[in-house]
Design an enzyme around this catalytic site. Structure first.
Site, PDB file in Angstrom:
ATOM      1  N   LYS A  39       0.832  -1.209   0.000  1.00  0.00           N
ATOM      2  CA  LYS A  39       0.000   0.000   0.000  1.00  0.00           C
ATOM      3  C   LYS A  39       0.865   1.257   0.000  1.00  0.00           C
ATOM      4  O   LYS A  39       0.660   2.168  -0.799  1.00  0.00           O
ATOM      5  CB  LYS A  39      -0.895  -0.016   1.237  1.00  0.00           C
ATOM      6  CG  LYS A  39      -1.628   1.288   1.425  1.00  0.00           C
ATOM      7  CD  LYS A  39      -2.182   1.438   2.805  1.00  0.00           C
ATOM      8  CE  LYS A  39      -1.148   1.786   3.839  1.00  0.00           C
ATOM      9  NZ  LYS A  39      -1.715   1.754   5.200  1.00  0.00           N
ATOM     10  N   TYR A  69     -10.172   3.521   6.953  1.00  0.00           N
ATOM     11  CA  TYR A  69      -8.909   4.031   6.425  1.00  0.00           C
ATOM     12  C   TYR A  69      -8.458   3.315   5.162  1.00  0.00           C
ATOM     13  O   TYR A  69      -7.883   3.932   4.263  1.00  0.00           O
ATOM     14  CB  TYR A  69      -7.826   4.031   7.523  1.00  0.00           C
ATOM     15  CG  TYR A  69      -7.119   2.715   7.767  1.00  0.00           C
ATOM     16  CD1 TYR A  69      -5.916   2.425   7.141  1.00  0.00           C
ATOM     17  CD2 TYR A  69      -7.641   1.763   8.641  1.00  0.00           C
ATOM     18  CE1 TYR A  69      -5.253   1.222   7.374  1.00  0.00           C
ATOM     19  CE2 TYR A  69      -6.986   0.566   8.880  1.00  0.00           C
ATOM     20  CZ  TYR A  69      -5.788   0.299   8.245  1.00  0.00           C
ATOM     21  OH  TYR A  69      -5.141  -0.886   8.475  1.00  0.00           O
ATOM     22  N   GLU A  80       7.142  22.429  13.439  1.00  0.00           N
ATOM     23  CA  GLU A  80       7.403  23.450  14.471  1.00  0.00           C
ATOM     24  C   GLU A  80       6.098  24.085  14.964  1.00  0.00           C
ATOM     25  O   GLU A  80       6.037  24.669  16.039  1.00  0.00           O
ATOM     26  CB  GLU A  80       8.376  24.520  13.980  1.00  0.00           C
ATOM     27  CG  GLU A  80       7.834  25.412  12.884  1.00  0.00           C
ATOM     28  CD  GLU A  80       8.845  26.477  12.429  1.00  0.00           C
ATOM     29  OE1 GLU A  80       9.485  27.098  13.289  1.00  0.00           O
ATOM     30  OE2 GLU A  80       8.992  26.668  11.200  1.00  0.00           O
TER      31      GLU A  80
HETATM   32  C1  LIG Z   1      -4.793  -2.886   2.851  1.00  0.00           C
HETATM   33  C2  LIG Z   1      -4.250  -2.896   4.263  1.00  0.00           C
HETATM   34  C3  LIG Z   1      -3.411  -1.885   4.666  1.00  0.00           C
HETATM   35  C4  LIG Z   1      -2.890  -1.895   5.945  1.00  0.00           C
HETATM   36  N1  LIG Z   1      -2.075  -0.875   6.320  1.00  0.00           N
HETATM   37  C5  LIG Z   1      -1.548  -0.853   7.559  1.00  0.00           C
HETATM   38  C6  LIG Z   1      -0.655   0.181   7.945  1.00  0.00           C
HETATM   39  O1  LIG Z   1      -0.369   1.096   7.175  1.00  0.00           O
HETATM   40  N2  LIG Z   1      -0.127   0.140   9.190  1.00  0.00           N
HETATM   41  C7  LIG Z   1      -0.434  -0.862  10.070  1.00  0.00           C
HETATM   42  O2  LIG Z   1       0.078  -0.853  11.194  1.00  0.00           O
HETATM   43  N3  LIG Z   1      -1.289  -1.861   9.738  1.00  0.00           N
HETATM   44  C8  LIG Z   1      -1.842  -1.873   8.500  1.00  0.00           C
HETATM   45  N4  LIG Z   1      -2.685  -2.896   8.140  1.00  0.00           N
HETATM   46  C9  LIG Z   1      -3.065  -3.899   9.161  1.00  0.00           C
HETATM   47  C10 LIG Z   1      -1.987  -4.966   9.344  1.00  0.00           C
HETATM   48  O3  LIG Z   1      -1.666  -5.536   8.104  1.00  0.00           O
HETATM   49  C11 LIG Z   1      -2.486  -6.028  10.312  1.00  0.00           C
HETATM   50  O4  LIG Z   1      -2.917  -5.415  11.511  1.00  0.00           O
HETATM   51  C12 LIG Z   1      -1.411  -7.054  10.642  1.00  0.00           C
HETATM   52  O5  LIG Z   1      -0.939  -7.688   9.497  1.00  0.00           O
HETATM   53  C13 LIG Z   1      -1.970  -8.100  11.613  1.00  0.00           C
HETATM   54  O6  LIG Z   1      -1.000  -9.062  11.887  1.00  0.00           O
HETATM   55  P1  LIG Z   1      -1.427 -10.526  12.335  1.00  0.00           P
HETATM   56  O7  LIG Z   1      -0.168 -11.217  12.730  1.00  0.00           O
HETATM   57  O8  LIG Z   1      -2.525 -10.463  13.322  1.00  0.00           O
HETATM   58  O9  LIG Z   1      -2.067 -11.194  11.037  1.00  0.00           O
HETATM   59  P2  LIG Z   1      -1.548 -11.309   9.535  1.00  0.00           P
HETATM   60  O10 LIG Z   1      -0.410 -10.425   9.272  1.00  0.00           O
HETATM   61  O11 LIG Z   1      -2.752 -11.162   8.701  1.00  0.00           O
HETATM   62  O12 LIG Z   1      -1.009 -12.803   9.436  1.00  0.00           O
HETATM   63  C14 LIG Z   1      -1.847 -13.915   9.538  1.00  0.00           C
HETATM   64  C15 LIG Z   1      -1.245 -15.041   8.717  1.00  0.00           C
HETATM   65  O13 LIG Z   1      -1.888 -16.252   9.066  1.00  0.00           O
HETATM   66  C16 LIG Z   1      -2.019 -17.035   7.892  1.00  0.00           C
HETATM   67  N5  LIG Z   1      -3.068 -18.018   8.158  1.00  0.00           N
HETATM   68  C17 LIG Z   1      -4.386 -17.791   8.412  1.00  0.00           C
HETATM   69  N6  LIG Z   1      -5.014 -18.937   8.713  1.00  0.00           N
HETATM   70  C18 LIG Z   1      -4.080 -19.924   8.643  1.00  0.00           C
HETATM   71  C19 LIG Z   1      -4.116 -21.327   8.862  1.00  0.00           C
HETATM   72  N7  LIG Z   1      -5.239 -21.942   9.243  1.00  0.00           N
HETATM   73  N8  LIG Z   1      -2.971 -22.034   8.693  1.00  0.00           N
HETATM   74  C20 LIG Z   1      -1.813 -21.415   8.318  1.00  0.00           C
HETATM   75  N9  LIG Z   1      -1.715 -20.087   8.117  1.00  0.00           N
HETATM   76  C21 LIG Z   1      -2.841 -19.357   8.282  1.00  0.00           C
HETATM   77  C22 LIG Z   1      -2.361 -16.014   6.817  1.00  0.00           C
HETATM   78  O14 LIG Z   1      -2.084 -16.517   5.527  1.00  0.00           O
HETATM   79  C23 LIG Z   1      -1.453 -14.862   7.218  1.00  0.00           C
HETATM   80  O15 LIG Z   1      -0.209 -14.919   6.567  1.00  0.00           O
HETATM   81  C24 LIG Z   1      -3.219  -2.942   6.854  1.00  0.00           C
HETATM   82  C25 LIG Z   1      -4.069  -3.972   6.444  1.00  0.00           C
HETATM   83  C26 LIG Z   1      -4.577  -3.946   5.162  1.00  0.00           C
HETATM   84  C27 LIG Z   1      -5.483  -5.071   4.737  1.00  0.00           C
END
Ligand SMILES: Cc1cc2nc3c(=O)[nH]c(=O)nc-3n(C[C@H](O)[C@H](O)[C@H](O)COP(=O)(O)OP(=O)(O)OC[C@H]3O[C@@H](n4cnc5c(N)ncnc54)[C@H](O)[C@@H]3O)c2cc1C
Length: 463
Positions: free
Chosen positions: A61, A188, A453
């Site tokens: 993004k 957002y 500032e």
């Molecule tokens: C378009 C967009 C823009 C964003 N921009 C920002 C930003 O600018 N700043 C910010 O701080 N946050 C941002 N976010 C939010 C941020 O991406 C999330 O808050 C963060 O990634 C959450 O981390 P997580 O570890 O909870 O989950 P995730 O990062 O979503 O990781 C979860 C993982 O689990 C895997 N998974 C799910 N189920 C299974 C299963 N059963 N077996 C094996 N693997 C599995 C998925 O494939 C994924 O890789 C954005 C989100 C989006 C969608």
């Protein structure tokens, strides 16, 4: 399954000390820190290392936001004496290719971080069999502790033709940039996506069923951003909603609105919220409590209703930000495996940014929240044209706002709309975390000439 003492590895009972489901922001941090503390750790991931943030969230993004701002930067250059011979072209495929290469590089870094820490990566989707067993790729794996770090997934409501809509997940890979786009949502992500499309030259309409986007942000900030976004050329269609999507003969999508209006678009992007990613996780085999939004209920130590199963990050609701998921992963690793127990996470004064154009960044309370919580507050507001735009001629304004508790002089909230707002507010958030008073801001000597500032020269109370 028998359980063993919290601090010892019992290899005879379980395959792993810790099994993490999901290698996203929170899962990777937890897995590699725990492995680094000598524990036997595996992490299952079925899509992409690094999760949402790296692959279909924050990182791509922000790269697209940079791309979408370049034309404006070039236009701004005219007032500074720069000109082009009119042959400037944008190539979406080049941007996609370069973005994908960068993401692959980051996937590799995540892979190395995990492997070098000693954690084992298991490529596949994990599913609970019982409290201590998961199944991945048909194989049963046991662990003393299991952590759900599966993140969240875009939610598109079901309606006629809803399958024609895409979400942010697909947007990062669309083959061609359309000429027209409709973005649906008021959060957002919706406003950021609309900004990207608009900046890349796509005729963009942002549709939101409420009367103003960015609910939860400071009201004055929301109203200010609305005016700035309109100036950029994004069409705002508030108090309306999409009721049907239909394919037209020329491969466009016909969009029918609640208001009776009908238009066509090359792309319809839904950013109408995210739901916890719990599909096919085998939750029927474990007694995990979910709240009314379907999010996993955890206490402040990330324990679920099942003693040895934990959850963190987006799947638990909360602030749904990468740094929050990272902090939770780090906390849990230390809390489970370090003899020195960490302090509980303090969720107050967490700064956030919206990478719309111009950017928004915010820390602490909005004016509305402060009025509810405090008897007497002072508001300081400054709205101005940034120095850069004196010569660029661009009609873009910045907003800075500070909310102070009159009784204690403590700064309760700081908000900014303008260039690099996130970079500026990150520093300010440290001051708020330290409990800075307005007097301390006033005693701070500014860096001149900067927009930042302004935060140390706000002498006149606005109201
Ligand atoms: C378009 C967009 C823009 C964003 N921009 C920002 C930003 O600018 N700043 C910010 O701080 N946050 C941002 N976010 C939010 C941020 O991406 C999330 O808050 C963060 O990634 C959450 O981390 P997580 O570890 O909870 O989950 P995730 O990062 O979503 O990781 C979860 C993982 O689990 C895997 N998974 C799910 N189920 C299974 C299963 N059963 N077996 C094996 N693997 C599995 C998925 O494939 C994924 O890789 C954005 C989100 C989006 C969608």
């Amino acid at each position: 399954m028998p359980s063993s003492d919290n601090n010892s590895t019992d290899k005879t009972l379980y395959d792993y000390d810790l099994f993490v489901i999901g290698a996203g922001s929170g899962g990777v941090r937890l897995a590699r820190m725990s492995a680094g503390m000598g524990k036997k750790v595996a992490v299952a991931e079925d899509r992409y290392l690094g999760g949402t943030c790296v692959n279909v969230g924050c990182v791509p993004k922000k790269l697209f936001v940079y791309a979408s701002h370049i034309l404006e930067d070039l236009e701004d250059g005219r007032g500074y004496g720069w000109s082009t011979d009119g042959k400037l072209k944008f190539n979406w495929q080049t941007l996609l290719k370069n973005k994908n290469t960068e993401i692959e590089r980051l996937n590799g870094i995540y892979h190395n971080l995990l492997v070098n820490s000693g954690a084992e990566i298991i490529n596949g989707r994990a599913r609970f069999i019982d409290n201590n067993t998961v199944e991945v790729n048909g194989k049963h794996i046991t662990a003393k502790r299991i952590v759900i770090a599966t993140g969240s997934w875009p939610f598109v409501p079901k309606f006629e033709g809803s399958e024609l809509a895409i979400t942010s997940n697909e947007f990062f890979f669309v083959d061609e940039l359309p000429k027209t786009a409709v973005v649906v949502g008021g959060g957002y992500i919706a406003i950021e996506m609309a900004g990207i499309l608009n900046g890349l030259g796509v005729d963009t309409t942002l549709v939101y069923r409420g009367n103003l986007f960015l609910r939860g942000f400071d009201e004055e900030v929301r109203a200010f951003v609305k005016e700035e976004v309109l100036k950029k050329g994004i069409k705002l269609q508030f108090n309306d909603n999409v009721v049907a999507l239909n394919k037209t003969n020329d491969e466009l999508i016909q969009v029918s609105f609640e208001s009776g209006q009908v238009s066509t678009a090359g792309l319809v992007l839904y950013a109408t919220g995210r739901t916890p990613h719990l599909q096919d996780l085998g939750l029927e085999n474990v007694d995990i409590q979910l709240n009314s939004k379907g999010q996993v209920v955890v206490n402040e130590q990330f324990e679920t209703s099942v003693k040895n199963i934990y959850a963190l990050g987006d799947v638990t609701g909360g602030m749904q930000l990468t740094p929050v998921a990272l902090a939770e992963g780090m906390f849990l690793a230390h809390n489970l495996f370090n003899v020195h127990k960490p302090e509980l996470i303090d969720y107050t004064n967490i700064a956030t940014a919206v990478f719309c154009q111009p950017n928004i960044a915010t820390v602490g309370l909005s004016e509305e929240q402060a009025r509810e919580e405090y008897d007497d507050i002072s508001i300081f507001v400054s709205s101005f044209k940034a120095l850069k735009h004196t010569l660029s001629g661009r009609d873009e304004r910045s907003l800075m706002k500070m909310i102070v508790d009159k009784k204690t002089d403590v700064v309760l909230g700081v908000h900014m709309v303008g260039s690099d707002a996130g970079e500026i507010i990150q520093g300010i958030s440290i001051a708020l975390k330290a409990g800075a008073t307005k007097k301390i801001f006033d005693q701070t000597i500014g860096i001149h000439p900067t927009a930042a500032e302004e935060f140390v020269t706000m002498r006149e109370e606005t109201r």
